[in-house]
Design a protein around this motif. Structure first.
Motif, PDB file in Angstrom:
ATOM      1  N   PHE A   1      40.945  36.581  48.691  1.00  0.00           N
ATOM      2  CA  PHE A   1      39.716  36.141  48.052  1.00  0.00           C
ATOM      3  C   PHE A   1      39.842  34.646  47.773  1.00  0.00           C
ATOM      4  CE2 PHE A   1      39.669  40.646  46.731  1.00  0.00           C
ATOM      5  CZ  PHE A   1      38.413  40.995  47.195  1.00  0.00           C
ATOM      6  N   GLU A   2      38.728  33.945  47.894  1.00  0.00           N
ATOM      7  CA  GLU A   2      38.710  32.508  47.634  1.00  0.00           C
ATOM      8  C   GLU A   2      39.192  32.243  46.203  1.00  0.00           C
ATOM      9  OE1 GLU A   2      35.512  28.886  47.326  1.00  0.00           O
ATOM     10  OE2 GLU A   2      35.087  30.525  48.720  1.00  0.00           O
ATOM     11  N   GLY A   3      40.086  31.284  46.062  1.00  0.00           N
ATOM     12  CA  GLY A   3      40.581  30.892  44.753  1.00  0.00           C
ATOM     13  C   GLY A   3      41.891  31.539  44.343  1.00  0.00           C
ATOM     14  N   VAL A   4      42.377  32.520  45.112  1.00  0.00           N
ATOM     15  CA  VAL A   4      43.609  33.218  44.734  1.00  0.00           C
ATOM     16  C   VAL A   4      44.815  32.280  44.783  1.00  0.00           C
ATOM     17  CG1 VAL A   4      45.245  35.008  45.452  1.00  0.00           C
ATOM     18  CG2 VAL A   4      42.816  35.543  45.266  1.00  0.00           C
ATOM     19  N   LEU A   5      44.987  31.532  45.860  1.00  0.00           N
ATOM     20  CA  LEU A   5      46.170  30.664  45.965  1.00  0.00           C
ATOM     21  C   LEU A   5      46.223  29.619  44.855  1.00  0.00           C
ATOM     22  CD1 LEU A   5      46.555  30.225  49.825  1.00  0.00           C
ATOM     23  CD2 LEU A   5      47.972  31.585  48.274  1.00  0.00           C
ATOM     24  N   PRO A   6      45.135  28.905  44.540  1.00  0.00           N
ATOM     25  CA  PRO A   6      45.205  27.950  43.428  1.00  0.00           C
ATOM     26  C   PRO A   6      45.488  28.636  42.084  1.00  0.00           C
ATOM     27  CG  PRO A   6      43.272  27.494  44.772  1.00  0.00           C
ATOM     28  CD  PRO A   6      43.856  28.781  45.275  1.00  0.00           C
ATOM     29  N   MET A   7      44.926  29.822  41.865  1.00  0.00           N
ATOM     30  CA  MET A   7      45.174  30.542  40.620  1.00  0.00           C
ATOM     31  C   MET A   7      46.655  30.894  40.496  1.00  0.00           C
ATOM     32  SD  MET A   7      43.576  34.145  39.259  1.00  0.00           S
ATOM     33  CE  MET A   7      44.213  35.051  40.672  1.00  0.00           C
ATOM     34  N   LEU A   8      47.244  31.420  41.563  1.00  0.00           N
ATOM     35  CA  LEU A   8      48.660  31.763  41.531  1.00  0.00           C
ATOM     36  C   LEU A   8      49.531  30.523  41.325  1.00  0.00           C
ATOM     37  CD1 LEU A   8      48.780  34.431  44.383  1.00  0.00           C
ATOM     38  CD2 LEU A   8      48.847  34.842  41.911  1.00  0.00           C
ATOM     39  N   ALA A   9      49.168  29.424  41.983  1.00  0.00           N
ATOM     40  CA  ALA A   9      49.925  28.177  41.822  1.00  0.00           C
ATOM     41  C   ALA A   9      49.872  27.695  40.376  1.00  0.00           C
ATOM     42  CB  ALA A   9      49.381  27.106  42.767  1.00  0.00           C
ATOM     43  N   GLU A  10      48.712  27.787  39.747  1.00  0.00           N
ATOM     44  CA  GLU A  10      48.600  27.371  38.350  1.00  0.00           C
ATOM     45  C   GLU A  10      49.433  28.264  37.435  1.00  0.00           C
ATOM     46  OE1 GLU A  10      45.340  27.701  34.918  1.00  0.00           O
ATOM     47  OE2 GLU A  10      44.666  26.479  36.619  1.00  0.00           O
ATOM     48  N   LEU A  11      49.388  29.559  37.666  1.00  0.00           N
ATOM     49  CA  LEU A  11      50.181  30.477  36.838  1.00  0.00           C
ATOM     50  C   LEU A  11      51.677  30.202  36.996  1.00  0.00           C
ATOM     51  CD1 LEU A  11      48.108  33.726  37.402  1.00  0.00           C
ATOM     52  CD2 LEU A  11      48.344  32.459  35.240  1.00  0.00           C
ATOM     53  N   ARG A  12      52.109  29.945  38.214  1.00  0.00           N
ATOM     54  CA  ARG A  12      53.531  29.607  38.438  1.00  0.00           C
ATOM     55  C   ARG A  12      53.874  28.297  37.730  1.00  0.00           C
ATOM     56  NH1 ARG A  12      56.923  32.257  41.246  1.00  0.00           N
ATOM     57  NH2 ARG A  12      58.258  30.517  41.721  1.00  0.00           N
ATOM     58  N   ALA A  13      52.980  27.315  37.796  1.00  0.00           N
ATOM     59  CA  ALA A  13      53.232  26.021  37.144  1.00  0.00           C
ATOM     60  C   ALA A  13      53.340  26.187  35.632  1.00  0.00           C
ATOM     61  CB  ALA A  13      52.123  25.028  37.502  1.00  0.00           C
TER      62      ALA A  13
END
Length: 166
Positions: free
Chosen positions: A42-54
């Motif tokens: 789904f659009e937005g999944v990769l940036p969301m995961l990257a933010e959570l990891r950060a």
């Protein structure tokens, strides 16, 4: 957190004789693998995961897929190395509990995000908070009885809720 394929097919097709489940599972795998490259995040999944990891959140996956299936999906969808841990149906039956134990995660500090009533029920049984997503396998109207903190209707809504609350 999904069920293994054969038990899931038994629930989805209860009129099929039990001795036919392996054949049904084989046909499912055949069709799934033939269209596997058509699956996208789904659009937005990769940036969301990257933010959570950060933000130093532990990210894990527990799935009804096999280890080989999960590894293939993670590698082909730019997700290799994103998750801190994972469990598959062919590795264990108690995936959520096992991941929590491995990470020393306390139930009150664990959030399960799921798209099925099965996911949210497992979270409740493990003493964890949950968030349902309406863009998955089950109708979100069935989630209320399982007490999710939120039902998100898009990745953007989930991302915003996690940014504000996680």
């Amino acid at each position: 957190i999904g069920m293994a394929l054969v038990p899931a097919l038994a629930k989805a097709a209860p009129d099929v004789p039990a001795d036919k489940y392996p054949e049904l599972a084989a046909r499912y795998r055949h069709h799934y693998l033939a269209r596997q490259q058509d699956i996208s995040l789904f659009e937005g999944v990769l940036p969301m995961l990257a933010e959570l990891r950060a933000r130093h959140h532990w990210l894990t996956v527990a799935t009804g897929k096999s280890r080989r299936g999960l590894d293939d999906v993670l590698a082909s969808r730019q997700l290799a190395g994103v998750f801190d841990g994972s469990r598959t149906a062919d590795e264990t039956a108690g995936k959520l509990h096992e991941l929590m134990r491995e990470f020393g995660a306390e139930p009150e500090r664990t959030l399960m995000i799921g798209d099925t009533t099965h996911d949210l029920l497992m979270a409740r049984n493990a003493g964890c908070a949950s968030v349902g997503v309406s863009y998955g396998a089950h109708e979100p109207g069935d989630f209320g009885a399982l007490g999710p903190r939120r039902v998100a209707h898009s990745v953007a809504e989930l991302h915003q809720w996690l940014s504000d609350n996680a």
